[in-house]
Design an enzyme around this catalytic site. Sequence first.
Site, PDB file in Angstrom:
ATOM      1  N   LYS A  60       2.799  -2.792   5.681  1.00 38.42           N
ATOM      2  CA  LYS A  60       2.937  -2.758   4.340  1.00 38.42           C
ATOM      3  C   LYS A  60       4.423  -2.217   3.987  1.00 38.42           C
ATOM      4  O   LYS A  60       4.788  -2.595   2.805  1.00 38.42           O
ATOM      5  CB  LYS A  60       1.758  -1.825   3.710  1.00 38.42           C
ATOM      6  CG  LYS A  60       0.564  -2.436   3.958  1.00 38.42           C
ATOM      7  CD  LYS A  60       0.198  -3.532   3.183  1.00 38.42           C
ATOM      8  CE  LYS A  60      -1.298  -4.017   3.414  1.00 38.42           C
ATOM      9  NZ  LYS A  60      -1.568  -5.218   2.496  1.00 38.42           N
ATOM     10  N   TYR A  78      -0.971  -0.591  10.333  1.00 40.49           N
ATOM     11  CA  TYR A  78      -0.964  -0.872   8.747  1.00 40.49           C
ATOM     12  C   TYR A  78       0.399  -0.367   7.953  1.00 40.49           C
ATOM     13  O   TYR A  78       0.867  -1.362   7.191  1.00 40.49           O
ATOM     14  CB  TYR A  78      -2.270  -0.047   8.367  1.00 40.49           C
ATOM     15  CG  TYR A  78      -2.666  -0.736   6.885  1.00 40.49           C
ATOM     16  CD1 TYR A  78      -3.450  -1.859   6.567  1.00 40.49           C
ATOM     17  CD2 TYR A  78      -2.349   0.208   5.787  1.00 40.49           C
ATOM     18  CE1 TYR A  78      -3.576  -2.202   5.294  1.00 40.49           C
ATOM     19  CE2 TYR A  78      -2.744  -0.156   4.574  1.00 40.49           C
ATOM     20  CZ  TYR A  78      -3.395  -1.166   4.173  1.00 40.49           C
ATOM     21  OH  TYR A  78      -3.752  -1.453   3.083  1.00 40.49           O
ATOM     22  N   SER A 131       0.789  -1.183  -0.085  1.00 40.55           N
ATOM     23  CA  SER A 131       0.018   0.124   0.073  1.00 40.55           C
ATOM     24  C   SER A 131       0.662   1.242  -0.050  1.00 40.55           C
ATOM     25  O   SER A 131       1.803   0.933   0.512  1.00 40.55           O
ATOM     26  CB  SER A 131      -0.850   0.076   1.346  1.00 40.55           C
ATOM     27  OG  SER A 131      -1.712   1.263   1.455  1.00 40.55           O
TER      28      SER A 131
HETATM   29  N1  LIG Z   1      -8.800  -0.395  -0.427  1.00 37.85           N
HETATM   30  C1  LIG Z   1      -7.667   0.158  -0.411  1.00 37.85           C
HETATM   31  O1  LIG Z   1      -7.652   1.401  -0.556  1.00 37.85           O
HETATM   32  C2  LIG Z   1      -6.322  -0.516  -0.434  1.00 37.85           C
HETATM   33  C3  LIG Z   1      -4.931   0.459  -0.651  1.00 37.85           C
HETATM   34  C4  LIG Z   1      -3.786  -0.176  -0.688  1.00 37.85           C
HETATM   35  C5  LIG Z   1      -3.712  -1.647  -0.236  1.00 37.85           C
HETATM   36  N2  LIG Z   1      -4.786  -2.140  -0.220  1.00 37.85           N
HETATM   37  C6  LIG Z   1      -4.643  -3.743   0.153  1.00 37.85           C
HETATM   38  O2  LIG Z   1      -5.284  -4.438  -0.657  1.00 37.85           O
HETATM   39  C7  LIG Z   1      -5.572  -5.772  -0.354  1.00 37.85           C
HETATM   40  C8  LIG Z   1      -6.940  -6.309  -0.417  1.00 37.85           C
HETATM   41  O3  LIG Z   1      -7.862  -5.388   0.286  1.00 37.85           O
HETATM   42  P1  LIG Z   1      -9.112  -4.790  -0.236  1.00 37.85           P
HETATM   43  O4  LIG Z   1      -8.987  -3.348  -0.192  1.00 37.85           O
HETATM   44  O5  LIG Z   1      -9.557  -5.414  -1.492  1.00 37.85           O
HETATM   45  O6  LIG Z   1     -10.220  -5.088   1.095  1.00 37.85           O
HETATM   46  P2  LIG Z   1     -11.225  -6.305   1.301  1.00 37.85           P
HETATM   47  O7  LIG Z   1     -11.623  -6.223   2.824  1.00 37.85           O
HETATM   48  O8  LIG Z   1     -12.402  -6.000   0.242  1.00 37.85           O
HETATM   49  O9  LIG Z   1     -10.592  -7.660   0.888  1.00 37.85           O
HETATM   50  C9  LIG Z   1      -9.652  -8.396   1.638  1.00 37.85           C
HETATM   51  C10 LIG Z   1     -10.076  -9.659   1.724  1.00 37.85           C
HETATM   52  O10 LIG Z   1      -8.962 -10.432   2.572  1.00 37.85           O
HETATM   53  C11 LIG Z   1      -9.821 -11.228   3.381  1.00 37.85           C
HETATM   54  N3  LIG Z   1      -9.117 -11.735   4.762  1.00 37.85           N
HETATM   55  C12 LIG Z   1      -8.751 -10.929   5.919  1.00 37.85           C
HETATM   56  N4  LIG Z   1      -8.126 -11.654   6.849  1.00 37.85           N
HETATM   57  C13 LIG Z   1      -7.808 -12.744   6.013  1.00 37.85           C
HETATM   58  C14 LIG Z   1      -7.027 -14.177   6.477  1.00 37.85           C
HETATM   59  N5  LIG Z   1      -6.524 -13.784   7.591  1.00 37.85           N
HETATM   60  N6  LIG Z   1      -6.885 -14.947   5.712  1.00 37.85           N
HETATM   61  C15 LIG Z   1      -7.192 -14.932   4.326  1.00 37.85           C
HETATM   62  N7  LIG Z   1      -8.120 -13.771   4.072  1.00 37.85           N
HETATM   63  C16 LIG Z   1      -8.396 -12.874   4.627  1.00 37.85           C
HETATM   64  C17 LIG Z   1     -10.900 -10.659   3.605  1.00 37.85           C
HETATM   65  O11 LIG Z   1     -12.069 -11.642   4.142  1.00 37.85           O
HETATM   66  C18 LIG Z   1     -11.561 -10.166   2.474  1.00 37.85           C
HETATM   67  O12 LIG Z   1     -12.390 -11.022   1.403  1.00 37.85           O
HETATM   68  C19 LIG Z   1      -5.022  -5.739   1.193  1.00 37.85           C
HETATM   69  O13 LIG Z   1      -3.642  -6.030   1.342  1.00 37.85           O
HETATM   70  C20 LIG Z   1      -5.072  -4.139   1.350  1.00 37.85           C
HETATM   71  O14 LIG Z   1      -4.110  -3.918   2.411  1.00 37.85           O
HETATM   72  C21 LIG Z   1      -6.082  -1.778  -0.191  1.00 37.85           C
END
Ligand SMILES: NC(=O)c1ccc[n+]([C@@H]2O[C@H](COP(=O)([O-])OP(=O)(O)OC[C@H]3O[C@@H](n4cnc5c(N)ncnc54)[C@H](O)[C@@H]3O)[C@@H](O)[C@H]2O)c1
Length: 294
Positions: free
Chosen positions: A163, A159, A145
């Site tokens: 990251k 977080y 991230s």
């Molecule tokens: N949304 C944003 O703005 C953003 C920005 C930068 C990085 N990210 C990263 O993107 C990735 C995906 O996140 P997202 O935004 O799609 O969120 P999201 O919550 O929609 O998806 C994350 C998924 O991970 C699953 N999860 C949580 N704990 C888990 C575990 N212990 N084992 C297996 N699965 C697990 C959740 O059930 C969910 O389905 C993450 O690593 C997040 O940190 C997101």
Amino acid sequence: MELRAGQVAVVTGAASGIGLAMARRFAAEGLKVVLADVDEGALEKAAAGLREDGAVVHARVVDVGEREEVVALAEETYERFGAVHVLCNNAGVGSGAEGRMWEHDPNDWKWAFAVNVWGVFHGVQAFVPRMLAGGEPGHIVNTSSGDGGIAPLPTASVYAVTKAAVVTMTESLYAHLRAEHARVGASVLFPGPHMLRTGLWESHRNRPDRYAKQKPRRTPYRSLDQWEAAMKEAGKDVRFTPVEEVADFVADGIRADRFWLLPDSEHSDAQIRARSRSMLDRADPAYLENFILD
Ligand SMILES: NC(=O)c1ccc[n+]([C@@H]2O[C@H](COP(=O)([O-])OP(=O)(O)OC[C@H]3O[C@@H](n4cnc5c(N)ncnc54)[C@H](O)[C@@H]3O)[C@@H](O)[C@H]2O)c1
């Protein structure tokens, strides 16, 4: 590497948001997809949706923080499909930590590290030896991230620490793969360039009891909609990147064998420059002051 029909992609955190979008994108290219997620209901729904679209799907409930569960995922995937070409270590959570670091609940750190850091490491350990032994081209995408991967947002510092670890882990993995002259590449993904409308703000929905908060939150969790409304009320422009755009960017990046999956963004570039300049000048990290909120 080439992405071709019949290859196999494994995506963790595939039941929602960016993970689901990447799985959809790989399936649209004709890859068989293995969806892993801790949220059984959402996982079943995601798998059913992909099957309806004609994809070959295998779904398994996995907590990536638990080593044996990730190893079992790898074993089952190889038994069923015989190979893995793309591995996306994508599952991640926001920690829910409040206040100053010295006030944080240690379980916020333990949970965020279990998923965001150990989860990626478990994916590497369970899959990479098998991918190398298979001798076919492959690629690993680890989701970081901008928060932490570039510079920390001090209001989401746990977080950010996790990251930052994902970036360093992926740089090291890249070097190790190159040292082995492997046909397997590695990338680190910074989803964006803008905010994403995903379930990340509701990460606590999947928080296991063993990492339950030991002290109750002082303030209720804020939803993305509430945050967006507050920003708009303050006259700030909030922009979102569709998750499909992130998935396209990832597929293009794998094809180009690009390490930094960092979308063009003046904001990110300014942060990178400010941080690098501070280090090169041995100057205090004044760039963080922009983010310090009381
Ligand atoms: N949304 C944003 O703005 C953003 C920005 C930068 C990085 N990210 C990263 O993107 C990735 C995906 O996140 P997202 O935004 O799609 O969120 P999201 O919550 O929609 O998806 C994350 C998924 O991970 C699953 N999860 C949580 N704990 C888990 C575990 N212990 N084992 C297996 N699965 C697990 C959740 O059930 C969910 O389905 C993450 O690593 C997040 O940190 C997101």
